[in-house]
Scaffold this motif. Structure first.
Motif, mmCIF file in Angstrom:
data_model
loop_
_atom_site.group_PDB
_atom_site.id
_atom_site.type_symbol
_atom_site.label_atom_id
_atom_site.label_comp_id
_atom_site.label_asym_id
_atom_site.label_seq_id
_atom_site.Cartn_x
_atom_site.Cartn_y
_atom_site.Cartn_z
ATOM 1 N N GLY A 66 0.466 -1.451 0.434
ATOM 2 C CA GLY A 66 0.357 -0.032 -0.092
ATOM 3 C C GLY A 66 0.836 0.923 -0.391
ATOM 4 N N ARG A 67 2.551 0.832 0.291
ATOM 5 C CA ARG A 67 2.652 2.180 0.186
ATOM 6 C C ARG A 67 4.254 1.980 -1.192
ATOM 7 N N PHE A 68 4.255 1.319 -1.666
ATOM 8 C CA PHE A 68 5.100 0.664 -2.454
ATOM 9 C C PHE A 68 5.175 -0.100 -3.543
ATOM 10 N N THR A 69 5.561 1.068 -4.894
ATOM 11 C CA THR A 69 5.284 0.261 -5.417
ATOM 12 C C THR A 69 6.460 -0.056 -7.011
ATOM 13 N N ILE A 70 6.317 -1.128 -7.133
ATOM 14 C CA ILE A 70 7.238 -1.925 -8.456
ATOM 15 C C ILE A 70 6.915 -1.980 -9.436
ATOM 16 N N SER A 71 7.435 -1.054 -10.284
ATOM 17 C CA SER A 71 7.363 -1.435 -11.539
ATOM 18 C C SER A 71 9.104 -1.480 -12.888
ATOM 19 N N ARG A 72 8.420 -2.145 -14.049
ATOM 20 C CA ARG A 72 9.295 -2.126 -14.995
ATOM 21 C C ARG A 72 9.665 -1.526 -15.651
ATOM 22 N N ASP A 73 10.867 -1.177 -17.099
ATOM 23 C CA ASP A 73 10.522 -0.765 -18.183
ATOM 24 C C ASP A 73 12.205 -1.297 -18.803
ATOM 25 N N ASN A 74 11.274 -2.348 -19.285
ATOM 26 C CA ASN A 74 12.097 -3.156 -20.526
ATOM 27 C C ASN A 74 13.259 -2.450 -21.719
ATOM 28 N N ALA A 75 12.390 -1.798 -21.628
ATOM 29 C CA ALA A 75 12.670 -1.108 -23.471
ATOM 30 C C ALA A 75 14.256 -0.226 -22.551
ATOM 31 N N LYS A 76 13.935 0.291 -21.394
ATOM 32 C CA LYS A 76 14.977 1.601 -20.776
ATOM 33 C C LYS A 76 15.809 0.347 -19.900
ATOM 34 N N ASN A 77 15.703 -0.998 -19.897
ATOM 35 C CA ASN A 77 16.221 -1.490 -18.783
ATOM 36 C C ASN A 77 16.203 -0.962 -17.472
ATOM 37 N N THR A 78 14.991 -0.841 -16.666
ATOM 38 C CA THR A 78 15.876 0.131 -15.714
ATOM 39 C C THR A 78 13.964 -0.140 -14.962
ATOM 40 N N VAL A 79 14.400 -0.306 -13.928
ATOM 41 C CA VAL A 79 13.364 -1.386 -12.597
ATOM 42 C C VAL A 79 12.978 0.105 -11.332
ATOM 43 N N TYR A 80 11.916 0.183 -11.046
ATOM 44 C CA TYR A 80 11.325 1.609 -10.665
ATOM 45 C C TYR A 80 11.625 0.909 -8.956
ATOM 46 N N LEU A 81 11.265 1.565 -7.975
ATOM 47 C CA LEU A 81 10.613 1.703 -6.796
ATOM 48 C C LEU A 81 9.837 3.136 -6.556
ATOM 49 N N GLN A 82 8.585 2.778 -6.066
ATOM 50 C CA GLN A 82 7.909 4.351 -5.922
ATOM 51 C C GLN A 82 7.401 4.014 -4.354
ATOM 52 N N MET A 83 8.538 5.075 -3.944
ATOM 53 C CA MET A 83 8.111 4.176 -2.398
ATOM 54 C C MET A 83 7.109 5.895 -1.494
ATOM 55 N N ASN A 84 5.937 5.694 -0.979
ATOM 56 C CA ASN A 84 5.385 6.928 -0.647
ATOM 57 C C ASN A 84 4.816 6.523 0.881
ATOM 58 N N SER A 85 4.559 7.815 1.691
ATOM 59 C CA SER A 85 4.416 7.816 2.714
ATOM 60 C C SER A 85 5.579 7.066 3.844
ATOM 61 N N LEU A 86 6.634 7.398 3.341
ATOM 62 C CA LEU A 86 7.868 7.044 3.585
ATOM 63 C C LEU A 86 7.702 7.498 5.525
#
Length: 124
Positions: A66-86
């Motif tokens: 509910g606070r973190f969201t993981i995503s990826r963009d394989n075209a950019k060879n990148t994975v993200y971790l969005q962290m909210n309400s830290l």
């Protein structure tokens, strides 16, 4: 040279948000499941979140749901971790790791490559 490089760590106030990035070089991330891990001072490393190679399956540790969201963009060879309400207890070095696995699920074991990490400090 095969490597993962994390970025986006910072000093942030409680309640704030950060987005971490994990960029692969020397190999294609599309065939790898990715995990984000963190290690706080004096504590063992723990799995935070993971995502399958296609992005179709994700997993979160209970305290991150509910606070973190993981995503990826394989075209950019990148994975993200969005962290909210830290929270202050989120303070740690966050690292990403890649496991060569093209199955549906992801996991926190059997990683082939590790990044060096990026520091997230949550403090007022």
């Amino acid at each position: 040279q095969l490597q993962l490089v994390e970025s986006g760590g910072d000093l942030i106030q409680p309640g704030g948000s950060l987005r971490l990035s994990c960029v692969a070089s020397g190999f294609t991330l599309a065939s790898y499941a990715i995990g984000w891990f963190r290690q706080a001072p004096g504590k063992e490393r723990e799995g935070v979140s993971c995502i399958s190679s296609s992005g179709g399956s994700t997993n979160y540790a209970d305290s991150m749901k509910g606070r973190f969201t993981i995503s990826r963009d394989n075209a950019k060879n990148t994975v993200y971790l969005q962290m909210n309400s830290l929270k202050p207890e989120d303070t740690a070095v966050y690292s990403c790791a890649a496991r060569y696995y093209s199955g549906y699920h992801c996991s926190y074991s059997g990683m082939n490559y590790w990044g060096k990490g990026t520091l997230v400090t949550v403090s007022s």
